[in-house]
Design a protein around this motif. Sequence first.
Motif, PDB file in Angstrom:
ATOM      1  N   ALA A  50       7.001 -47.900 -14.608  1.00 52.21           N
ATOM      2  CA  ALA A  50       6.515 -46.812 -13.610  1.00 52.21           C
ATOM      3  C   ALA A  50       5.506 -45.774 -14.163  1.00 52.21           C
ATOM      4  CB  ALA A  50       8.071 -46.207 -13.339  1.00 52.21           C
ATOM      5  N   GLY A  51       5.629 -45.703 -15.495  1.00 50.99           N
ATOM      6  CA  GLY A  51       4.712 -44.507 -15.950  1.00 50.99           C
ATOM      7  C   GLY A  51       3.457 -45.197 -15.823  1.00 50.99           C
ATOM      8  N   GLY A  52       3.134 -46.359 -16.202  1.00 50.46           N
ATOM      9  CA  GLY A  52       1.800 -47.181 -16.068  1.00 50.46           C
ATOM     10  C   GLY A  52       1.116 -47.214 -14.781  1.00 50.46           C
TER      11      GLY A  52
ATOM     12  N   LEU B 189     -11.859 -35.748 -13.825  1.00 54.89           N
ATOM     13  CA  LEU B 189     -12.235 -36.860 -14.863  1.00 54.89           C
ATOM     14  C   LEU B 189     -11.514 -36.664 -16.064  1.00 54.89           C
ATOM     15  CD1 LEU B 189     -16.073 -36.392 -14.259  1.00 54.89           C
ATOM     16  CD2 LEU B 189     -14.838 -38.402 -13.880  1.00 54.89           C
ATOM     17  N   GLN B 190     -10.922 -35.621 -16.342  1.00 54.26           N
ATOM     18  CA  GLN B 190     -10.162 -35.345 -17.709  1.00 54.26           C
ATOM     19  C   GLN B 190      -8.644 -35.800 -17.574  1.00 54.26           C
ATOM     20  OE1 GLN B 190     -12.551 -34.422 -19.828  1.00 54.26           O
ATOM     21  NE2 GLN B 190     -13.784 -33.937 -17.963  1.00 54.26           N
ATOM     22  N   LEU B 191      -8.239 -36.184 -16.300  1.00 51.55           N
ATOM     23  CA  LEU B 191      -6.914 -36.683 -16.370  1.00 51.55           C
ATOM     24  C   LEU B 191      -6.253 -37.815 -17.157  1.00 51.55           C
ATOM     25  CD1 LEU B 191      -5.733 -36.247 -12.675  1.00 51.55           C
ATOM     26  CD2 LEU B 191      -4.724 -35.367 -14.573  1.00 51.55           C
ATOM     27  N   PRO B 192      -7.321 -38.956 -17.338  1.00 54.42           N
ATOM     28  CA  PRO B 192      -6.931 -39.918 -18.336  1.00 54.42           C
ATOM     29  C   PRO B 192      -6.672 -39.669 -19.682  1.00 54.42           C
ATOM     30  CG  PRO B 192      -8.475 -40.687 -16.864  1.00 54.42           C
ATOM     31  CD  PRO B 192      -8.444 -39.212 -16.492  1.00 54.42           C
ATOM     32  N   PHE B 193      -7.248 -38.372 -19.935  1.00 58.93           N
ATOM     33  CA  PHE B 193      -7.266 -38.171 -21.687  1.00 58.93           C
ATOM     34  C   PHE B 193      -5.929 -37.204 -21.921  1.00 58.93           C
ATOM     35  CE2 PHE B 193     -11.855 -38.029 -20.515  1.00 58.93           C
ATOM     36  CZ  PHE B 193     -12.107 -39.314 -20.973  1.00 58.93           C
ATOM     37  N   ALA B 194      -5.035 -37.062 -20.850  1.00 48.51           N
ATOM     38  CA  ALA B 194      -3.895 -36.500 -20.952  1.00 48.51           C
ATOM     39  C   ALA B 194      -2.653 -37.527 -20.835  1.00 48.51           C
ATOM     40  CB  ALA B 194      -3.726 -35.125 -20.196  1.00 48.51           C
ATOM     41  N   LEU B 195      -3.067 -38.042 -19.432  1.00 49.07           N
ATOM     42  CA  LEU B 195      -2.005 -38.935 -19.204  1.00 49.07           C
ATOM     43  C   LEU B 195      -1.637 -40.222 -19.793  1.00 49.07           C
ATOM     44  CD1 LEU B 195      -2.352 -38.819 -15.191  1.00 49.07           C
ATOM     45  CD2 LEU B 195      -0.911 -37.440 -16.760  1.00 49.07           C
ATOM     46  N   ILE B 196      -2.661 -40.873 -20.390  1.00 43.37           N
ATOM     47  CA  ILE B 196      -2.667 -42.036 -20.986  1.00 43.37           C
ATOM     48  C   ILE B 196      -1.825 -41.811 -22.682  1.00 43.37           C
ATOM     49  CG2 ILE B 196      -3.886 -44.011 -22.289  1.00 43.37           C
ATOM     50  CD1 ILE B 196      -5.911 -43.861 -19.992  1.00 43.37           C
TER      51      ILE B 196
ATOM     52  N   VAL C 102      -6.891 -36.930  -1.059  1.00 42.07           N
ATOM     53  CA  VAL C 102      -7.253 -37.443  -2.560  1.00 42.07           C
ATOM     54  C   VAL C 102      -7.311 -36.068  -3.390  1.00 42.07           C
ATOM     55  CG1 VAL C 102      -9.185 -38.365  -4.149  1.00 42.07           C
ATOM     56  CG2 VAL C 102      -8.433 -39.715  -2.145  1.00 42.07           C
ATOM     57  N   GLY C 103      -7.949 -35.138  -2.618  1.00 41.61           N
ATOM     58  CA  GLY C 103      -8.388 -33.763  -3.263  1.00 41.61           C
ATOM     59  C   GLY C 103      -6.889 -33.101  -3.762  1.00 41.61           C
ATOM     60  N   ILE C 104      -5.879 -33.143  -2.927  1.00 42.50           N
ATOM     61  CA  ILE C 104      -4.429 -32.645  -3.212  1.00 42.50           C
ATOM     62  C   ILE C 104      -4.038 -33.233  -4.496  1.00 42.50           C
ATOM     63  CG2 ILE C 104      -2.273 -32.642  -2.333  1.00 42.50           C
ATOM     64  CD1 ILE C 104      -3.303 -32.588   0.516  1.00 42.50           C
ATOM     65  N   VAL C 105      -4.107 -34.641  -4.739  1.00 40.45           N
ATOM     66  CA  VAL C 105      -3.733 -35.102  -5.980  1.00 40.45           C
ATOM     67  C   VAL C 105      -4.470 -34.511  -7.014  1.00 40.45           C
ATOM     68  CG1 VAL C 105      -3.336 -37.336  -7.325  1.00 40.45           C
ATOM     69  CG2 VAL C 105      -2.715 -37.298  -4.496  1.00 40.45           C
TER      70      VAL C 105
ATOM     71  N   LEU D 278      -2.128 -45.414 -13.327  1.00 40.18           N
ATOM     72  CA  LEU D 278      -3.070 -46.164 -12.796  1.00 40.18           C
ATOM     73  C   LEU D 278      -3.765 -45.648 -11.555  1.00 40.18           C
ATOM     74  CD1 LEU D 278      -4.935 -48.553 -12.785  1.00 40.18           C
ATOM     75  CD2 LEU D 278      -3.140 -49.936 -11.844  1.00 40.18           C
ATOM     76  N   ILE D 279      -2.393 -45.314 -10.547  1.00 43.50           N
ATOM     77  CA  ILE D 279      -2.919 -44.932  -9.122  1.00 43.50           C
ATOM     78  C   ILE D 279      -3.465 -43.393  -9.132  1.00 43.50           C
ATOM     79  CG2 ILE D 279      -1.584 -43.969  -7.136  1.00 43.50           C
ATOM     80  CD1 ILE D 279       0.725 -46.042  -7.607  1.00 43.50           C
ATOM     81  N   ILE D 280      -2.958 -42.560  -9.932  1.00 47.96           N
ATOM     82  CA  ILE D 280      -3.514 -41.491 -10.104  1.00 47.96           C
ATOM     83  C   ILE D 280      -5.097 -41.259 -10.619  1.00 47.96           C
ATOM     84  CG2 ILE D 280      -3.663 -39.226 -11.308  1.00 47.96           C
ATOM     85  CD1 ILE D 280      -0.595 -39.459 -11.316  1.00 47.96           C
ATOM     86  N   CYS D 281      -5.240 -42.141 -11.708  1.00 50.88           N
ATOM     87  CA  CYS D 281      -6.649 -42.109 -12.129  1.00 50.88           C
ATOM     88  C   CYS D 281      -7.425 -42.954 -11.031  1.00 50.88           C
ATOM     89  CB  CYS D 281      -6.683 -43.093 -13.446  1.00 50.88           C
ATOM     90  SG  CYS D 281      -5.836 -42.199 -14.821  1.00 50.88           S
ATOM     91  N   THR D 282      -7.200 -43.951 -10.525  1.00 49.28           N
ATOM     92  CA  THR D 282      -7.976 -44.474  -9.339  1.00 49.28           C
ATOM     93  C   THR D 282      -8.315 -43.698  -8.331  1.00 49.28           C
ATOM     94  OG1 THR D 282      -6.744 -46.630  -9.863  1.00 49.28           O
ATOM     95  CG2 THR D 282      -7.981 -46.496  -7.899  1.00 49.28           C
TER      96      THR D 282
END
Length: 589
Positions: free
Chosen positions: A500-502, A469-476, A279-282, A506-510
């Motif tokens: 595919a993007g959605g 924690l900040q990833l959704p604020f760029a990816l979405i 998980v840390g790698i991602v 979703l996987i990355i944020c989870t």
Amino acid sequence: MPIKQPPTLNCELVNVTPSKDPDSGEKVPTMTPGKEREALYEDSSGDGVSTIYGNPVPAPLSDSTDEFTTYFDQKIPIPEDEKHPWFSFRKLWAFTGPGFLMSIAYLDPGNIESDLQSGSIAGFKLLWVLLLATVIGLLLQRLAARLGVVTGLHLAEVCNRQYPKVPRIILWLMVELAIIGSDMQEVIGSAIAINLLSAGIVPLWGGVLITIADTFVFLFLDKYGLRKLEAFFGFLITIMAVTFGYEYVTVRPDQGQLLKGMFMPYCAGCGAPQLEQAVGIVGAVIMPHNMYLHSALVKSRQVNRANKKEVSEANKYFFIESCIALFVSFIINVFVVSVFAEAFFGKTNEEVYNFCANKSSQAALFPQNNETLDVDIYKGGVVLGCYFGPAALYIWAIGILAAGQSSTMTGTYSGQFVMEGFLNLKWSRFARVVLTRSIAITPTLLVAIFQDVEHLTGMNDFLNVLMSLQLPFALIPVLTFTSLRPVMNDFANGLGWKIAGGILILIICTINIYFVVVYVTALGQMVFYVCASILSIVYLAFVAYLTWQCLIALGISGLACGHTYNLGLISRPELFLLNNMDADSVTSR
């Protein structure tokens, strides 16, 4: 090119009168005062792109000497190559640069630490996770680059124009937090590298203070032209490849195990530590501010956005360049994982202590117990020096220093783009660098002075959680706007990319939320649980808002609550191909 009003839009034509730019002497359109938010419709014939836009902005001047300009004082011209219409190495070379600057985020000290911990904890078994995370990162970077190429605006500018005031301010704060966290990791990495290179003569707090010089290095290099600056970043990446490659050749990892770990998704005998490391790698590979950075960097090339063929060509070459750049970064990460997987997987702290006791004064870093070896970028250098000689330690430190310095400069650019995009503030380079560096250095300096190296390197775990924690604020947002046809026109995401993007986001944020939960749970303090619970409610509510807007953009119109347009499109129909302006600027250059 005639301007006309389409029958499908109820828009009043704006009175546009040409005026001369005081520097270039060329005519640029200006709008009648008081006519705000009114739209023009341009129907480009031939290869042009039909687009709705408003509030015309004069083209950037090629000879601008404004002290507040960033990175785009000049734009790189793209050569014609009629002999090779499908693929041209000359054109690829002209487009080469932004992808390599973007790839530096995949090589920062936080990533290097994640790599070495992965190798020492799981051996070669998680290399496939690194490969998968890099491929996912490439696909998401493609979306960010396309947004910048097609619209001529980077992600922060689009967010500023499209989101309401409160959401865009929150977005800005979250992205700034991610940039500061990344900057702190770079300060930590550089300070540790300086300490190792000086054989401990320069204390950690002294290394932190030395990183202030990064400000002046950045300002010095930035004056020598865009291509020279990009070449310098390429030089730093080359240093990392050579230094970490040296470690790889010295250790000589088992190639069969390496290939098996890279292409077979397995993890036999893995438990909670290995899962957390995966998980840390991602979380370490995919960085939130990197989406904002890449969407801005691609603006440094001259692309006539009135010509669909040129836009398609730019998208193609930027994607090829990103593939090459991320392949190089992946190989460097593999070097680090493989070295620690071959040399230190399965070793205990006591084994390493006994081996290093007579070879290094730093042997006390390793407790005399039978627990699995726990390493970070500082201990990693020490243990390499014990097992493979002083040269391995110093070469490792040089690689870490190159990683810290290169990511420092790209982080500075990210901060500049984000501040200008969200707030429309034109700060000087010097003020911007001093502000972000001061915020990053202060807590790092306090820890370096009053704690030890383990607490300093331990901050990396917290910072990885913070950036996760900040990833959704760029990816979405990047998926939202690249899926909107009024923004991207013919280059909007198709159904396959939307799905595919959605799923990927979703996987990355989870995964990253799981990473955060594991980290907070390990703290073992009730006060942290209470604070985390309160913050999570606010956090999830904002993520839900962004997700709602994204789902509407993806085509789930039932969520629009009866409104035809969302994301500000009803009041801001001006997105965004700015055809006249870009066409004029290319011609003038």
